[in-house]
Design a protein around this motif. Structure first.
Motif, PDB file in Angstrom:
ATOM      1  N   LYS A 389       0.814  -1.219   0.000  1.00  0.00           N
ATOM      2  CA  LYS A 389       0.000   0.000   0.000  1.00  0.00           C
ATOM      3  C   LYS A 389       0.848   1.271   0.000  1.00  0.00           C
ATOM      4  O   LYS A 389       0.325   2.366  -0.202  1.00  0.00           O
ATOM      5  N   ASN A 390       2.178   1.121   0.238  1.00  0.00           N
ATOM      6  CA  ASN A 390       3.031   2.306   0.367  1.00  0.00           C
ATOM      7  C   ASN A 390       4.279   2.230  -0.527  1.00  0.00           C
ATOM      8  O   ASN A 390       5.361   2.668  -0.119  1.00  0.00           O
ATOM      9  N   ASN A 391       4.138   1.620  -1.689  1.00  0.00           N
ATOM     10  CA  ASN A 391       5.230   1.546  -2.661  1.00  0.00           C
ATOM     11  C   ASN A 391       6.495   0.921  -2.081  1.00  0.00           C
ATOM     12  O   ASN A 391       7.615   1.404  -2.300  1.00  0.00           O
ATOM     13  N   GLY A 392       6.338  -0.125  -1.344  1.00  0.00           N
ATOM     14  CA  GLY A 392       7.482  -0.855  -0.814  1.00  0.00           C
ATOM     15  C   GLY A 392       8.012  -0.334   0.497  1.00  0.00           C
ATOM     16  O   GLY A 392       8.956  -0.914   1.055  1.00  0.00           O
ATOM     17  N   ASN A 393       7.459   0.747   1.007  1.00  0.00           N
ATOM     18  CA  ASN A 393       7.902   1.298   2.290  1.00  0.00           C
ATOM     19  C   ASN A 393       7.010   0.795   3.429  1.00  0.00           C
ATOM     20  O   ASN A 393       5.800   0.580   3.246  1.00  0.00           O
ATOM     21  N   ILE A 394       7.607   0.650   4.571  1.00  0.00           N
ATOM     22  CA  ILE A 394       6.855   0.256   5.763  1.00  0.00           C
ATOM     23  C   ILE A 394       7.156   1.241   6.882  1.00  0.00           C
ATOM     24  O   ILE A 394       8.270   1.775   6.979  1.00  0.00           O
ATOM     25  N   THR A 395       6.151   1.481   7.719  1.00  0.00           N
ATOM     26  CA  THR A 395       6.281   2.426   8.837  1.00  0.00           C
ATOM     27  C   THR A 395       5.997   1.696  10.145  1.00  0.00           C
ATOM     28  O   THR A 395       4.936   1.067  10.295  1.00  0.00           O
ATOM     29  N   CYS A 396       6.931   1.783  11.062  1.00  0.00           N
ATOM     30  CA  CYS A 396       6.734   1.138  12.369  1.00  0.00           C
ATOM     31  C   CYS A 396       5.620   1.857  13.114  1.00  0.00           C
ATOM     32  O   CYS A 396       5.729   3.070  13.363  1.00  0.00           O
ATOM     33  N   PRO A 397       4.531   1.181  13.457  1.00  0.00           N
ATOM     34  CA  PRO A 397       3.397   1.864  14.101  1.00  0.00           C
ATOM     35  C   PRO A 397       3.704   2.358  15.509  1.00  0.00           C
ATOM     36  O   PRO A 397       2.980   3.216  16.021  1.00  0.00           O
ATOM     37  N   ARG A 398       4.760   1.844  16.140  1.00  0.00           N
ATOM     38  CA  ARG A 398       5.041   2.251  17.514  1.00  0.00           C
ATOM     39  C   ARG A 398       6.154   3.282  17.642  1.00  0.00           C
ATOM     40  O   ARG A 398       6.224   3.983  18.646  1.00  0.00           O
ATOM     41  N   SER A 399       7.031   3.367  16.633  1.00  0.00           N
ATOM     42  CA  SER A 399       8.113   4.360  16.713  1.00  0.00           C
ATOM     43  C   SER A 399       8.094   5.366  15.557  1.00  0.00           C
ATOM     44  O   SER A 399       8.754   6.395  15.630  1.00  0.00           O
ATOM     45  N   GLY A 400       7.352   5.036  14.491  1.00  0.00           N
ATOM     46  CA  GLY A 400       7.292   5.937  13.350  1.00  0.00           C
ATOM     47  C   GLY A 400       8.425   5.771  12.366  1.00  0.00           C
ATOM     48  O   GLY A 400       8.526   6.521  11.378  1.00  0.00           O
ATOM     49  N   LEU A 401       9.340   4.828  12.576  1.00  0.00           N
ATOM     50  CA  LEU A 401      10.471   4.599  11.665  1.00  0.00           C
ATOM     51  C   LEU A 401       9.976   4.140  10.295  1.00  0.00           C
ATOM     52  O   LEU A 401       9.112   3.262  10.195  1.00  0.00           O
ATOM     53  N   VAL A 402      10.514   4.749   9.226  1.00  0.00           N
ATOM     54  CA  VAL A 402      10.172   4.387   7.853  1.00  0.00           C
ATOM     55  C   VAL A 402      11.377   3.689   7.223  1.00  0.00           C
ATOM     56  O   VAL A 402      12.507   4.187   7.305  1.00  0.00           O
ATOM     57  N   CYS A 403      11.160   2.528   6.632  1.00  0.00           N
ATOM     58  CA  CYS A 403      12.253   1.797   5.991  1.00  0.00           C
ATOM     59  C   CYS A 403      11.713   1.019   4.802  1.00  0.00           C
ATOM     60  O   CYS A 403      10.498   0.932   4.583  1.00  0.00           O
ATOM     61  N   ASP A 404      12.649   0.448   4.023  1.00  0.00           N
ATOM     62  CA  ASP A 404      12.288  -0.292   2.820  1.00  0.00           C
ATOM     63  C   ASP A 404      12.045  -1.754   3.168  1.00  0.00           C
ATOM     64  O   ASP A 404      12.863  -2.376   3.854  1.00  0.00           O
ATOM     65  N   TYR A 405      10.927  -2.286   2.688  1.00  0.00           N
ATOM     66  CA  TYR A 405      10.563  -3.672   3.017  1.00  0.00           C
ATOM     67  C   TYR A 405      11.592  -4.665   2.491  1.00  0.00           C
ATOM     68  O   TYR A 405      11.947  -5.635   3.171  1.00  0.00           O
ATOM     69  N   SER A 406      12.137  -4.405   1.296  1.00  0.00           N
ATOM     70  CA  SER A 406      13.105  -5.331   0.705  1.00  0.00           C
ATOM     71  C   SER A 406      14.369  -5.416   1.548  1.00  0.00           C
ATOM     72  O   SER A 406      14.988  -6.485   1.671  1.00  0.00           O
ATOM     73  N   GLU A 407      14.775  -4.285   2.152  1.00  0.00           N
ATOM     74  CA  GLU A 407      15.964  -4.291   3.005  1.00  0.00           C
ATOM     75  C   GLU A 407      15.741  -5.140   4.254  1.00  0.00           C
ATOM     76  O   GLU A 407      16.626  -5.828   4.734  1.00  0.00           O
ATOM     77  N   VAL A 408      14.522  -5.074   4.787  1.00  0.00           N
ATOM     78  CA  VAL A 408      14.185  -5.868   5.970  1.00  0.00           C
ATOM     79  C   VAL A 408      14.241  -7.336   5.642  1.00  0.00           C
ATOM     80  O   VAL A 408      14.769  -8.150   6.412  1.00  0.00           O
ATOM     81  N   VAL A 409      13.733  -7.717   4.457  1.00  0.00           N
ATOM     82  CA  VAL A 409      13.744  -9.127   4.042  1.00  0.00           C
ATOM     83  C   VAL A 409      15.175  -9.608   3.827  1.00  0.00           C
ATOM     84  O   VAL A 409      15.541 -10.732   4.211  1.00  0.00           O
ATOM     85  N   LYS A 410      16.025  -8.757   3.209  1.00  0.00           N
ATOM     86  CA  LYS A 410      17.416  -9.134   2.998  1.00  0.00           C
ATOM     87  C   LYS A 410      18.122  -9.389   4.317  1.00  0.00           C
ATOM     88  O   LYS A 410      18.885 -10.342   4.465  1.00  0.00           O
ATOM     89  N   ALA A 411      17.854  -8.520   5.275  1.00  0.00           N
ATOM     90  CA  ALA A 411      18.500  -8.684   6.574  1.00  0.00           C
ATOM     91  C   ALA A 411      18.028  -9.974   7.243  1.00  0.00           C
ATOM     92  O   ALA A 411      18.804 -10.660   7.925  1.00  0.00           O
ATOM     93  N   PHE A 412      16.761 -10.348   7.033  1.00  0.00           N
ATOM     94  CA  PHE A 412      16.214 -11.574   7.621  1.00  0.00           C
ATOM     95  C   PHE A 412      16.857 -12.807   6.993  1.00  0.00           C
ATOM     96  O   PHE A 412      17.235 -13.756   7.670  1.00  0.00           O
ATOM     97  N   ILE A 413      17.042 -12.753   5.647  1.00  0.00           N
ATOM     98  CA  ILE A 413      17.634 -13.909   4.945  1.00  0.00           C
ATOM     99  C   ILE A 413      19.088 -14.083   5.321  1.00  0.00           C
ATOM    100  O   ILE A 413      19.597 -15.173   5.520  1.00  0.00           O
ATOM    101  N   SER A 414      19.809 -12.945   5.422  1.00  0.00           N
ATOM    102  CA  SER A 414      21.232 -13.019   5.734  1.00  0.00           C
ATOM    103  C   SER A 414      21.453 -13.418   7.199  1.00  0.00           C
ATOM    104  O   SER A 414      22.472 -14.005   7.520  1.00  0.00           O
TER     105      SER A 414
END
Length: 414
Positions: A389-414
């Motif tokens: 819904k946000n062009n690949g961006n995600i926002t942490c609902p509790r802290s407001g941090l905005v980051c790229d979803y693909s980067e989060v997935v890469k970090a999870f795989i690595s």
């Protein structure tokens, strides 16, 4: 109403799914039948209360017959032994006949009361026998209504309880008449009257004696205190000789303390005796009556609704439930449920469960958790929906941090 247990990590269902060919035939019905059988073991009070009421009605009718027949036989003996004229003898016999006719009316009323009690016992037995796997949902619905009526009666919502019982057609399955009997005593004690409570003690004297109850003694003490409060010292002394003296052998210390109020009076500042004149003594008598009433009829002291809810809360209670960020979906986030669960131990969790803050769904191998750069953890499903819904961006609902979803997935795989 019926809850099937979720498989945990040690369960075979959690590691492999059996094929239809290897699943034992009829395994689910057997499991449900076992649950149903265990559920029926909780219905002890449901059967005992009307049975105890039935026995009480029989005993009351038996006492009436014994008393009236003894008086009639004594009157006949007196007429036979006495030197009565013909007119006096006829008048005396007519009075005995009238008394026997009155006894007959009482027996008819007593027989009707016994029949109604027996019918109620039968209705409850039939209700328990009627439950099977086909109608368990309907039967559980009736059970919930019974539990609600029990709660309303204990909380003194009598009119609401009666309306619910009538609208659900479960009058024979609830104990409205038993609680209405208790209501008369409770209302009298609330108005600072002990006569109905003493009459109740007389009706249940044998059972109270077997349980070594002090309720009647406490009522007598309170009546003595009220005489002292009103300044009727002589009446209080006379009352003591008639009603309190028999208790001297077993309750001497309590009697000595109460008798001292004749000297200290109701306006005393001595805390030991001032407490005896406080209004809360009547609240104590009401609580004591409720305990004795429940004990005589085999009822639980706590409402059934509280007991059933505590059974469920015992499986949900964890230290996290009492923290400020406890989610609103958790029943224990509400103060009323926390109070109900306060005497319960914390649930022993053999296997931790991670629940997504966003979707409230459990995170597992099918929906694994993902960690954001700020350390917050959410489910893959929730972050995928947010990223779409946000062009690949995600926002942490509790802290407001905005980051790229693909980067989060890469970090999870690595």
């Amino acid at each position: 109403m019926e809850i099937d247990a979720l498989p945990n990590g040690n369960s075979p269902a959690a590691t492999s799914t059996p094929s239809p060919a290897t699943t034992p035939a009829g395994s689910t019905p057997v499991s449900k039948a076992g649950q149903l059988s265990e559920s029926l073991k909780l219905e002890h009070q449901f059967l005992r209360v009307p049975f105890e009421h039935y026995k009480k009605t029989i005993r009351a009718n038996h006492r009436v017959v014994e008393k009236e027949m003894s008086s009639v036989i004594s009157g006949v003996s007196q007429a036979a032994d006495g030197d009565l004229s013909q007119d006096d003898a006829v008048s005396h016999l007519n009075s005995l006949v009238s008394r026997l006719q009155g006894l007959k009316r009482k027996l008819e009323e007593g027989n009707l009361a016994e029949h109604l009690q027996a019918q109620r016992c039968k209705a409850r037995i039939d209700h328990l026998e009627s439950v099977d796997l086909e109608n368990v949902a309907e039967w559980n619905n009736t059970r919930v209504k019974r539990i609600l009526v029990d709660y309303m009666l204990r909380m003194s919502y009598y009119e609401t309880a009666i309306k619910l019982a009538q609208s659900s057609n479960i009058q024979d399955l609830v104990d409205i008449d038993v609680f209405q009997e208790a209501k008369k005593v409770i209302d009298a004690l609330r108005n600072k009257e002990v006569a109905p409570a003493l009459a109740w003690c007389a009706d249940n004297k044998s059972k109270l004696k077997r349980s070594k109850s002090k309720f009647e003694f406490q009522l007598r003490l309170q009546e003595f205190i009220e005489l002292v409060r009103d300044g009727n010292s002589m009446r209080a002394i006379t009352y003591t000789r008639k009603y309190l003296a028999p208790w001297g052998a077993t309750h001497l210390k309590e009697l000595q303390r109460v008798f001292a109020t004749l000297a200290f009076r109701s306006n005393t500042e001595c805390l030991q005796y001032k407490a005896l004149f406080e209004p809360k003594q009547w609240d104590f008598l009401m609580d004591q009556f409720k305990q004795e009433f429940c004990r005589i009829y085999g009822m639980t002291l706590e409402p059934l609704l509280n007991i059933y809810m505590q059974a469920g809360l015992s499986a949900l209670k964890t230290p996290f439930c009492y923290e400020d960020d406890c989610p609103k979906e958790d029943p224990l986030s509400q103060e009323s449920f926390r109070k109900l669960a306060s005497p319960l131990p914390f649930s022993k969790q053999h296997h931790s469960k991670l629940v997504c803050y966003i979707t409230k769904e459990i995170m597992d191998t099918e929906n694994p958790p993902l960690v954001l750069p700020n350390g917050y953890v959410y489910s893959t499903k929730a972050l995928e929906e947010m990223a779409s819904k946000n062009n690949g961006n995600i926002t942490c609902p509790r802290s407001g941090l905005v980051c790229d979803y693909s980067e989060v997935v890469k970090a999870f795989i690595s």
